[in-house]
Design a protein around this motif. Structure first.
Motif, PDB file in Angstrom:
ATOM      1  N   SER A  19     -14.736  -8.805   3.614  1.00 19.95           N
ATOM      2  CA  SER A  19     -14.782  -8.209   4.910  1.00 19.95           C
ATOM      3  C   SER A  19     -13.699  -7.642   5.553  1.00 19.95           C
ATOM      4  CB  SER A  19     -16.315  -8.116   5.762  1.00 19.95           C
ATOM      5  OG  SER A  19     -15.508  -9.970   6.650  1.00 19.95           O
ATOM      6  N   ALA A  20     -12.484  -8.538   5.273  1.00 23.16           N
ATOM      7  CA  ALA A  20     -10.941  -7.796   6.032  1.00 23.16           C
ATOM      8  C   ALA A  20     -10.591  -7.156   5.529  1.00 23.16           C
ATOM      9  CB  ALA A  20     -10.423  -9.233   6.053  1.00 23.16           C
ATOM     10  N   PRO A  21      -9.457  -6.245   6.130  1.00 23.20           N
ATOM     11  CA  PRO A  21      -9.078  -5.050   5.542  1.00 23.20           C
ATOM     12  C   PRO A  21      -8.787  -5.080   4.296  1.00 23.20           C
ATOM     13  CG  PRO A  21      -8.689  -5.461   7.703  1.00 23.20           C
ATOM     14  CD  PRO A  21      -9.476  -6.371   7.386  1.00 23.20           C
ATOM     15  N   TRP A  22      -8.316  -3.958   3.205  1.00 18.75           N
ATOM     16  CA  TRP A  22      -7.942  -4.005   2.049  1.00 18.75           C
ATOM     17  C   TRP A  22      -5.846  -4.204   2.771  1.00 18.75           C
ATOM     18  CZ3 TRP A  22     -10.727  -5.174  -1.448  1.00 18.75           C
ATOM     19  CH2 TRP A  22     -12.127  -4.636  -1.542  1.00 18.75           C
ATOM     20  N   ARG A  23      -5.231  -5.311   2.022  1.00 15.48           N
ATOM     21  CA  ARG A  23      -3.756  -5.166   2.109  1.00 15.48           C
ATOM     22  C   ARG A  23      -3.533  -4.365   0.735  1.00 15.48           C
ATOM     23  NH1 ARG A  23      -1.868  -8.698   5.788  1.00 15.48           N
ATOM     24  NH2 ARG A  23      -0.012  -8.559   4.879  1.00 15.48           N
ATOM     25  N   ILE A  24      -2.669  -2.942   1.672  1.00 18.73           N
ATOM     26  CA  ILE A  24      -2.244  -2.486  -0.016  1.00 18.73           C
ATOM     27  C   ILE A  24      -0.442  -2.466   0.293  1.00 18.73           C
ATOM     28  CG2 ILE A  24      -2.483  -0.173  -0.745  1.00 18.73           C
ATOM     29  CD1 ILE A  24      -5.007  -1.245  -0.727  1.00 18.73           C
ATOM     30  N   LEU A  25       0.068  -2.261  -0.317  1.00 14.09           N
ATOM     31  CA  LEU A  25       1.135  -2.634  -0.056  1.00 14.09           C
ATOM     32  C   LEU A  25       2.510  -1.329  -0.597  1.00 14.09           C
ATOM     33  CD1 LEU A  25       4.285  -4.049  -0.353  1.00 14.09           C
ATOM     34  CD2 LEU A  25       3.993  -5.157  -2.652  1.00 14.09           C
ATOM     35  N   VAL A  26       3.146  -0.483  -0.152  1.00 13.45           N
ATOM     36  CA  VAL A  26       3.089   0.508  -0.857  1.00 13.45           C
ATOM     37  C   VAL A  26       5.190   0.191  -0.500  1.00 13.45           C
ATOM     38  CG1 VAL A  26       3.855   3.211   0.140  1.00 13.45           C
ATOM     39  CG2 VAL A  26       2.087   1.542   0.829  1.00 13.45           C
ATOM     40  N   VAL A  27       5.385   0.452  -2.348  1.00  7.76           N
ATOM     41  CA  VAL A  27       7.159   0.368  -2.531  1.00  7.76           C
ATOM     42  C   VAL A  27       7.559   0.946  -2.540  1.00  7.76           C
ATOM     43  CG1 VAL A  27       8.417  -0.573  -4.352  1.00  7.76           C
ATOM     44  CG2 VAL A  27       6.104  -1.460  -3.455  1.00  7.76           C
ATOM     45  N   GLU A  28       8.348   1.675  -1.207  1.00  8.58           N
ATOM     46  CA  GLU A  28       8.446   2.983  -1.052  1.00  8.58           C
ATOM     47  C   GLU A  28      10.291   2.734  -0.976  1.00  8.58           C
ATOM     48  OE1 GLU A  28       9.877   6.518  -1.539  1.00  8.58           O
ATOM     49  OE2 GLU A  28       8.091   6.837  -2.049  1.00  8.58           O
ATOM     50  N   LEU A  46     -12.453   2.511   2.173  1.00  8.17           N
ATOM     51  CA  LEU A  46     -12.988   2.243   1.650  1.00  8.17           C
ATOM     52  C   LEU A  46     -13.610   1.487   0.936  1.00  8.17           C
ATOM     53  CD1 LEU A  46      -9.527   3.721  -0.948  1.00  8.17           C
ATOM     54  CD2 LEU A  46     -11.431   5.030  -0.500  1.00  8.17           C
ATOM     55  N   LEU A  47     -15.182   1.213   0.169  1.00  4.96           N
ATOM     56  CA  LEU A  47     -15.673   0.159  -0.069  1.00  4.96           C
ATOM     57  C   LEU A  47     -16.231  -0.609   1.252  1.00  4.96           C
ATOM     58  CD1 LEU A  47     -14.163  -1.337  -3.090  1.00  4.96           C
ATOM     59  CD2 LEU A  47     -15.957   0.517  -3.064  1.00  4.96           C
ATOM     60  N   GLY A  48     -16.541   0.352   2.576  1.00  2.75           N
ATOM     61  CA  GLY A  48     -16.923  -0.303   3.681  1.00  2.75           C
ATOM     62  C   GLY A  48     -15.868  -1.032   3.617  1.00  2.75           C
ATOM     63  N   ARG A  49     -14.656  -1.125   3.861  1.00  2.00           N
ATOM     64  CA  ARG A  49     -13.508  -1.920   4.316  1.00  2.00           C
ATOM     65  C   ARG A  49     -12.466  -1.170   4.884  1.00  2.00           C
ATOM     66  NH1 ARG A  49     -13.128  -7.232   0.322  1.00  2.00           N
ATOM     67  NH2 ARG A  49     -11.579  -7.249   1.936  1.00  2.00           N
ATOM     68  N   PRO A  50     -11.321  -0.855   6.038  1.00  2.00           N
ATOM     69  CA  PRO A  50     -10.612  -0.147   6.411  1.00  2.00           C
ATOM     70  C   PRO A  50      -9.121  -0.963   5.816  1.00  2.00           C
ATOM     71  CG  PRO A  50     -11.139  -2.054   8.244  1.00  2.00           C
ATOM     72  CD  PRO A  50     -11.889  -1.947   7.483  1.00  2.00           C
ATOM     73  N   LEU A  51      -7.992   0.043   5.220  1.00  2.00           N
ATOM     74  CA  LEU A  51      -6.317  -0.960   4.582  1.00  2.00           C
ATOM     75  C   LEU A  51      -5.936  -0.926   5.691  1.00  2.00           C
ATOM     76  CD1 LEU A  51      -6.549   2.956   2.529  1.00  2.00           C
ATOM     77  CD2 LEU A  51      -8.360   1.106   1.879  1.00  2.00           C
ATOM     78  N   LEU A  52      -5.197  -2.009   5.398  1.00  2.00           N
ATOM     79  CA  LEU A  52      -4.268  -2.148   6.169  1.00  2.00           C
ATOM     80  C   LEU A  52      -2.582  -2.236   5.337  1.00  2.00           C
ATOM     81  CD1 LEU A  52      -2.316  -3.733   8.181  1.00  2.00           C
ATOM     82  CD2 LEU A  52      -3.416  -6.099   7.314  1.00  2.00           C
ATOM     83  N   LEU A  53      -1.960  -1.285   5.469  1.00  2.00           N
ATOM     84  CA  LEU A  53      -0.474  -0.811   5.153  1.00  2.00           C
ATOM     85  C   LEU A  53       0.227  -1.964   5.147  1.00  2.00           C
ATOM     86  CD1 LEU A  53      -1.184   3.484   4.938  1.00  2.00           C
ATOM     87  CD2 LEU A  53      -2.353   1.485   3.227  1.00  2.00           C
ATOM     88  N   GLU A  70      -0.990 -14.632   2.186  1.00  2.00           N
ATOM     89  CA  GLU A  70      -1.857 -12.410   2.412  1.00  2.00           C
ATOM     90  C   GLU A  70      -1.807 -11.696   1.867  1.00  2.00           C
ATOM     91  OE1 GLU A  70      -1.818 -11.968   6.224  1.00  2.00           O
ATOM     92  OE2 GLU A  70      -3.470 -13.111   7.492  1.00  2.00           O
ATOM     93  N   ALA A  71      -1.749 -12.124   0.174  1.00  2.00           N
ATOM     94  CA  ALA A  71      -0.952 -11.117  -0.536  1.00  2.00           C
ATOM     95  C   ALA A  71      -1.550  -9.674  -1.045  1.00  2.00           C
ATOM     96  CB  ALA A  71      -1.408 -11.804  -2.322  1.00  2.00           C
ATOM     97  N   PRO A  72      -1.548  -9.046  -0.988  1.00  2.00           N
ATOM     98  CA  PRO A  72      -2.210  -7.482  -1.387  1.00  2.00           C
ATOM     99  C   PRO A  72      -3.071  -7.335  -2.412  1.00  2.00           C
ATOM    100  CG  PRO A  72      -0.301  -7.248  -0.930  1.00  2.00           C
ATOM    101  CD  PRO A  72       0.445  -8.322  -1.235  1.00  2.00           C
ATOM    102  N   ALA A  73      -4.125  -6.728  -1.620  1.00  2.00           N
ATOM    103  CA  ALA A  73      -4.735  -5.967  -3.090  1.00  2.00           C
ATOM    104  C   ALA A  73      -4.453  -5.330  -3.873  1.00  2.00           C
ATOM    105  CB  ALA A  73      -6.225  -5.972  -2.285  1.00  2.00           C
ATOM    106  N   VAL A  74      -3.675  -4.218  -3.829  1.00  2.21           N
ATOM    107  CA  VAL A  74      -2.693  -3.514  -4.328  1.00  2.21           C
ATOM    108  C   VAL A  74      -1.360  -2.942  -4.289  1.00  2.21           C
ATOM    109  CG1 VAL A  74      -3.581  -0.880  -5.684  1.00  2.21           C
ATOM    110  CG2 VAL A  74      -5.436  -2.062  -5.368  1.00  2.21           C
ATOM    111  N   CYS A 148     -11.915  -1.472  -6.403  1.00  2.00           N
ATOM    112  CA  CYS A 148     -12.810  -1.775  -7.272  1.00  2.00           C
ATOM    113  C   CYS A 148     -12.671  -2.916  -8.046  1.00  2.00           C
ATOM    114  CB  CYS A 148     -13.670  -1.141  -7.804  1.00  2.00           C
ATOM    115  SG  CYS A 148     -15.040   0.202  -7.121  1.00  2.00           S
ATOM    116  N   ALA A 149     -11.865  -2.830  -9.503  1.00  2.00           N
ATOM    117  CA  ALA A 149     -11.481  -3.778 -10.357  1.00  2.00           C
ATOM    118  C   ALA A 149     -10.690  -4.901  -9.362  1.00  2.00           C
ATOM    119  CB  ALA A 149     -10.537  -3.171 -10.910  1.00  2.00           C
ATOM    120  N   TYR A 150     -10.210  -4.718  -8.527  1.00  2.00           N
ATOM    121  CA  TYR A 150      -9.205  -5.908  -7.945  1.00  2.00           C
ATOM    122  C   TYR A 150     -10.316  -6.777  -7.081  1.00  2.00           C
ATOM    123  CZ  TYR A 150      -7.467  -8.747  -3.435  1.00  2.00           C
ATOM    124  OH  TYR A 150      -7.269  -9.697  -3.336  1.00  2.00           O
TER     125      TYR A 150
END
Length: 259
Positions: A19-28, A46-53, A70-74, A148-150
């Motif tokens: 239920s924690a926020p989705w951790r999204i790594l942005v490599v830019e 997304l999917l009921g959870r906020p994003l943590l970029l 705390e590895a990212p999901a994506v 969803c896949a993750y």
């Protein structure tokens, strides 16, 4: 099928929260590019959870982040002007450091930069998008499908690890921690399949109507925020860590001759 105690060396004590926020790594590499992504994904759920970029400007920084506790999901990776050889090295470094469940999504600037299928398969890349086509709506769709896949892979891993723990407990009946290990293994399977916040416990105590109150019940094993409570009384944990006691309704007795 068998397992040995050594197989548990890489198994976490409890599943991470579902239920924690989705951790999204942005490599830019550019601040402007990172700012654009952050703007497009601000206040999004997304999917009921906020994003943590989590931003990263270099491959070295990205590798440090993906191998953290705390590895990212994506990981959203801007390929930039990387050639095939450099991209192979980049993906190899990131994938080698990241958990197997983490999903990789690549952004390319030109169609000629799209990697061959063999490279995508080798590094388990989920999607490749052209940066010019990546509108906010398209980005949200890509993230939704990828998350969803993750989540499916993560649940499968906890279910598998629960099976391993249960097998270890069954193979060593003389172990003092056999019951605790078996309980934890079963809980890992249940929480992996059902989700929630990944916290559960198994307790044993007096039967009959005493089940309406936790007095006399002892924790056999737990995971999540209840990990490490084995041997403690359930009543001492009431009101702590969100533990509430609600007995299940009695099941009707099975007809004679039915097992």
């Amino acid at each position: 099928m068998s397992a040995s105690p050594g197989a548990l060396s890489s198994v976490p004590a409890a599943p991470e929260s579902f239920s924690a926020p989705w951790r999204i790594l942005v490599v830019e590499p550019t601040p402007e590019g990172r700012a654009a992504v952050f703007f497009a994904l601000q206040d999004v759920e997304l999917l009921g959870r906020p994003l943590l970029l989590v931003p990263a400007g270099t491959t070295v920084e990205a590798c440090r982040i993906v191998r953290s506790a705390e590895a990212p999901a994506v990981a959203l990776i801007d390929v930039g002007e990387e050639g095939p050889a450099a991209l192979e090295v980049l993906l190899g470094r990131v994938r080698a450091q990241a958990p197997a469940e983490m999903r990789l999504v690549l952004w390319v600037r030109h169609p000629s930069q799209i990697p061959p299928l063999s490279m995508l398969t080798r590094h388990d890349v989920s999607d490749v998008c052209r940066r010019s086509d990546l509108t906010q709506g398209r980005l949200l769709i890509v993230l939704h499908v990828t998350l969803c896949a993750y989540e499916q892979r993560l649940r499968l891993r906890y279910y598998r690890e629960g099976v391993v723990e249960a097998l270890v407990a069954l193979e060593d009946p003389r172990s003092r921690g056999r019951l605790e290990t078996l309980a934890r293994g079963l809980l890992l399977q249940i929480t992996g399949l059902l989700g929630g916040d990944g916290s559960a416990l198994v307790a044993s105590g007096p039967g009959s109507d005493a089940a309406a109150d936790p007095i006399g019940f002892v924790v056999l094993g737990g995971c999540g925020r209840f990990a490490g409570l084995s041997g403690t009384s359930v009543s001492s944990q009431r009101g702590e860590g969100g533990l509430s006691w609600r007995p299940l309704p009695r099941l009707p007795a099975a007809p004679r001759g039915v097992a």
